[in-house]
Design a protein around this motif. Structure first.
Motif, mmCIF file in Angstrom:
data_model
loop_
_atom_site.group_PDB
_atom_site.id
_atom_site.type_symbol
_atom_site.label_atom_id
_atom_site.label_comp_id
_atom_site.label_asym_id
_atom_site.label_seq_id
_atom_site.Cartn_x
_atom_site.Cartn_y
_atom_site.Cartn_z
ATOM 1 N N CYS A 15 11.500 92.619 66.164
ATOM 2 C CA CYS A 15 11.435 91.527 67.135
ATOM 3 C C CYS A 15 10.879 92.026 68.471
ATOM 4 C CB CYS A 15 12.804 90.877 67.320
ATOM 5 S SG CYS A 15 13.276 89.829 65.931
ATOM 6 N N ARG A 18 7.202 92.350 68.246
ATOM 7 C CA ARG A 18 6.538 91.043 68.202
ATOM 8 C C ARG A 18 6.722 90.238 69.492
ATOM 9 N NH1 ARG A 18 7.202 88.248 62.471
ATOM 10 N NH2 ARG A 18 6.197 89.823 61.202
ATOM 11 N N THR A 20 9.533 88.837 70.321
ATOM 12 C CA THR A 20 10.446 87.749 69.978
ATOM 13 C C THR A 20 11.849 88.103 70.463
ATOM 14 O OG1 THR A 20 9.172 87.300 67.964
ATOM 15 C CG2 THR A 20 11.394 86.389 68.067
ATOM 16 N N ILE A 22 15.755 88.346 70.704
ATOM 17 C CA ILE A 22 16.814 88.251 69.694
ATOM 18 C C ILE A 22 18.136 88.605 70.367
ATOM 19 C CG2 ILE A 22 16.409 90.612 68.870
ATOM 20 C CD1 ILE A 22 17.184 89.597 66.048
ATOM 21 N N THR A 26 22.300 86.142 66.954
ATOM 22 C CA THR A 26 21.216 85.941 65.994
ATOM 23 C C THR A 26 21.107 87.105 65.023
ATOM 24 O OG1 THR A 26 19.973 84.541 67.530
ATOM 25 C CG2 THR A 26 18.730 85.562 65.748
ATOM 26 N N PRO A 74 18.910 88.436 75.527
ATOM 27 C CA PRO A 74 18.125 89.142 74.508
ATOM 28 C C PRO A 74 18.409 90.644 74.524
ATOM 29 C CG PRO A 74 16.727 87.606 75.718
ATOM 30 C CD PRO A 74 18.059 87.661 76.446
ATOM 31 N N PRO A 104 11.410 85.248 60.637
ATOM 32 C CA PRO A 104 11.362 83.921 61.261
ATOM 33 C C PRO A 104 12.738 83.386 61.685
ATOM 34 C CG PRO A 104 9.852 83.985 59.416
ATOM 35 C CD PRO A 104 10.654 85.276 59.372
ATOM 36 N N ALA A 106 14.718 84.815 63.520
ATOM 37 C CA ALA A 106 14.900 85.181 64.930
ATOM 38 C C ALA A 106 14.461 84.055 65.861
ATOM 39 C CB ALA A 106 14.130 86.461 65.251
ATOM 40 N N ASN A 107 13.631 83.147 65.357
ATOM 41 C CA ASN A 107 13.150 82.020 66.162
ATOM 42 C C ASN A 107 14.045 80.792 66.059
ATOM 43 O OD1 ASN A 107 10.732 83.302 67.132
ATOM 44 N ND2 ASN A 107 9.956 83.111 65.049
#
Length: 153
Positions: A15, A18, A20, A22, A26, A74, A104, A106-107
Protein backbone atom coordinates in the motif's frame (compact mmCIF):
# COMPACT_ATOMS: atom_id res chain seq x y z
CA UNK A 1 2.10 -20.47 7.35
CA UNK A 2 3.08 -16.97 8.31
CA UNK A 3 2.52 -14.72 11.27
CA UNK A 4 -0.34 -12.28 10.96
CA UNK A 5 2.13 -9.44 11.32
CA UNK A 6 4.25 -10.63 8.38
CA UNK A 7 1.16 -10.71 6.15
CA UNK A 8 0.11 -7.31 7.51
CA UNK A 9 3.58 -5.91 6.78
CA UNK A 10 3.26 -7.21 3.22
CA UNK A 11 -0.06 -5.38 2.78
CA UNK A 12 1.29 -2.21 4.40
CA UNK A 13 4.44 -2.26 2.26
CA UNK A 14 2.46 -2.74 -0.97
CA UNK A 15 0.00 0.00 0.00
CA UNK A 16 2.86 2.39 0.77
CA UNK A 17 4.43 1.58 -2.62
CA UNK A 18 1.11 2.33 -4.32
CA UNK A 19 0.37 5.47 -2.30
CA UNK A 20 -2.76 3.87 -0.86
CA UNK A 21 -3.44 4.85 2.76
CA UNK A 22 -4.12 1.89 5.06
CA UNK A 23 -5.17 1.95 8.71
CA UNK A 24 -4.78 -0.59 11.48
CA UNK A 25 -8.45 -1.50 11.27
CA UNK A 26 -8.21 -2.06 7.52
CA UNK A 27 -5.07 -4.18 7.66
CA UNK A 28 -6.60 -6.30 10.44
CA UNK A 29 -9.60 -7.05 8.24
CA UNK A 30 -7.38 -7.70 5.23
CA UNK A 31 -5.32 -10.33 7.02
CA UNK A 32 -8.50 -11.95 8.35
CA UNK A 33 -10.05 -12.18 4.89
CA UNK A 34 -6.74 -13.35 3.41
CA UNK A 35 -6.57 -16.10 6.02
CA UNK A 36 -10.11 -17.30 5.37
CA UNK A 37 -9.83 -17.06 1.60
CA UNK A 38 -6.56 -18.97 1.63
CA UNK A 39 -8.48 -21.89 3.14
CA UNK A 40 -11.22 -21.54 0.54
CA UNK A 41 -9.07 -21.09 -2.55
CA UNK A 42 -5.83 -22.93 -1.71
CA UNK A 43 -7.06 -25.35 0.94
CA UNK A 44 -4.34 -24.25 3.35
CA UNK A 45 -3.87 -22.18 6.45
CA UNK A 46 -2.21 -18.80 5.87
CA UNK A 47 -1.79 -17.31 9.35
CA UNK A 48 -0.51 -19.20 12.36
CA UNK A 49 -1.66 -16.62 14.93
CA UNK A 50 -5.18 -16.73 16.40
CA UNK A 51 -7.89 -14.19 15.69
CA UNK A 52 -10.10 -12.86 18.48
CA UNK A 53 -13.70 -11.66 18.36
CA UNK A 54 -13.30 -8.02 19.34
CA UNK A 55 -16.20 -5.54 19.02
CA UNK A 56 -15.09 -4.15 15.62
CA UNK A 57 -14.44 -7.61 14.20
CA UNK A 58 -11.72 -10.24 14.11
CA UNK A 59 -8.37 -9.08 15.48
CA UNK A 60 -4.95 -10.69 15.40
CA UNK A 61 -3.29 -9.23 18.50
CA UNK A 62 0.32 -8.93 17.31
CA UNK A 63 -0.77 -6.91 14.29
CA UNK A 64 -3.09 -4.76 16.39
CA UNK A 65 -0.31 -4.07 18.90
CA UNK A 66 2.24 -3.24 16.20
CA UNK A 67 0.03 -0.62 14.55
CA UNK A 68 -2.23 0.66 17.36
CA UNK A 69 -0.05 3.76 17.74
CA UNK A 70 -1.58 5.03 14.48
CA UNK A 71 -5.10 4.86 15.96
CA UNK A 72 -7.25 5.62 12.87
CA UNK A 73 -4.50 7.43 10.95
CA UNK A 74 -2.76 5.84 7.94
CA UNK A 75 0.16 3.56 8.76
CA UNK A 76 3.41 5.13 7.58
CA UNK A 77 5.82 2.17 7.78
CA UNK A 78 5.91 -1.58 8.20
CA UNK A 79 6.42 -2.94 11.71
CA UNK A 80 9.86 -4.31 10.80
CA UNK A 81 9.36 -7.09 13.35
CA UNK A 82 8.92 -9.93 10.85
CA UNK A 83 11.35 -9.03 8.07
CA UNK A 84 12.52 -12.63 7.49
CA UNK A 85 8.93 -13.83 7.02
CA UNK A 86 8.14 -10.81 4.87
CA UNK A 87 11.06 -11.73 2.61
CA UNK A 88 9.72 -15.31 2.40
CA UNK A 89 6.35 -13.98 1.26
CA UNK A 90 8.00 -11.72 -1.30
CA UNK A 91 10.01 -14.65 -2.72
CA UNK A 92 6.88 -16.76 -3.18
CA UNK A 93 5.24 -15.73 -6.48
CA UNK A 94 2.00 -17.63 -5.78
CA UNK A 95 1.62 -16.01 -2.37
CA UNK A 96 2.40 -12.56 -3.77
CA UNK A 97 -0.21 -13.06 -6.50
CA UNK A 98 -2.80 -14.18 -3.95
CA UNK A 99 -2.11 -11.33 -1.51
CA UNK A 100 -1.91 -8.74 -4.28
CA UNK A 101 -5.37 -9.84 -5.44
CA UNK A 102 -6.66 -8.62 -2.07
CA UNK A 103 -5.01 -5.19 -2.21
CA UNK A 104 -8.23 -3.53 -3.50
CA UNK A 105 -9.65 -4.11 0.00
CA UNK A 106 -7.35 -1.30 1.17
CA UNK A 107 -9.62 1.09 -0.76
CA UNK A 108 -12.77 -0.09 1.03
CA UNK A 109 -13.99 1.85 4.06
CA UNK A 110 -12.70 0.16 7.23
CA UNK A 111 -16.18 0.13 8.77
CA UNK A 112 -17.60 -1.55 5.65
CA UNK A 113 -14.92 -4.23 6.00
CA UNK A 114 -15.81 -4.53 9.67
CA UNK A 115 -19.49 -5.03 8.81
CA UNK A 116 -18.51 -7.73 6.30
CA UNK A 117 -16.48 -9.51 8.97
CA UNK A 118 -19.60 -9.46 11.19
CA UNK A 119 -21.64 -11.48 8.71
CA UNK A 120 -24.49 -13.34 10.37
CA UNK A 121 -23.47 -16.92 11.10
CA UNK A 122 -19.83 -16.08 10.40
CA UNK A 123 -16.90 -16.93 12.67
CA UNK A 124 -16.93 -13.58 14.49
CA UNK A 125 -20.69 -13.66 15.02
CA UNK A 126 -20.69 -17.16 16.55
CA UNK A 127 -17.77 -16.49 18.91
CA UNK A 128 -18.15 -14.97 22.35
CA UNK A 129 -16.70 -11.45 22.35
CA UNK A 130 -13.02 -11.17 23.27
CA UNK A 131 -12.55 -14.92 22.89
CA UNK A 132 -10.38 -16.70 20.34
CA UNK A 133 -12.18 -17.57 17.12
CA UNK A 134 -11.84 -21.29 16.46
CA UNK A 135 -9.73 -21.61 13.33
CA UNK A 136 -11.78 -24.60 12.19
CA UNK A 137 -14.86 -22.36 12.14
CA UNK A 138 -12.99 -19.88 9.92
CA UNK A 139 -11.92 -22.70 7.60
CA UNK A 140 -15.39 -24.24 7.30
CA UNK A 141 -17.14 -20.88 6.88
CA UNK A 142 -14.86 -19.49 4.18
CA UNK A 143 -14.60 -22.79 2.33
CA UNK A 144 -18.38 -23.19 2.28
CA UNK A 145 -18.92 -19.57 1.28
CA UNK A 146 -16.07 -18.94 -1.16
CA UNK A 147 -14.45 -22.29 -1.96
CA UNK A 148 -14.16 -23.69 -5.46
CA UNK A 149 -17.45 -25.59 -5.18
CA UNK A 150 -19.29 -23.05 -3.05
CA UNK A 151 -18.08 -19.75 -4.50
CA UNK A 152 -20.56 -16.95 -3.96
CA UNK A 153 -20.75 -14.57 -6.91
Amino acid sequence: MYSGLAVADYFVKRCLERGTPITNMTVLKMIYFAHGLCYALMNEKLIDDPFYAWPWGPVERNTYDAFKKYVARPITEISGKKNKELEEIERNPDMRLFLDSLLPLANVDAFALSRKSHEQGGPWAVTEKFHEIDDKIIQVFFTARYGRTGRKE
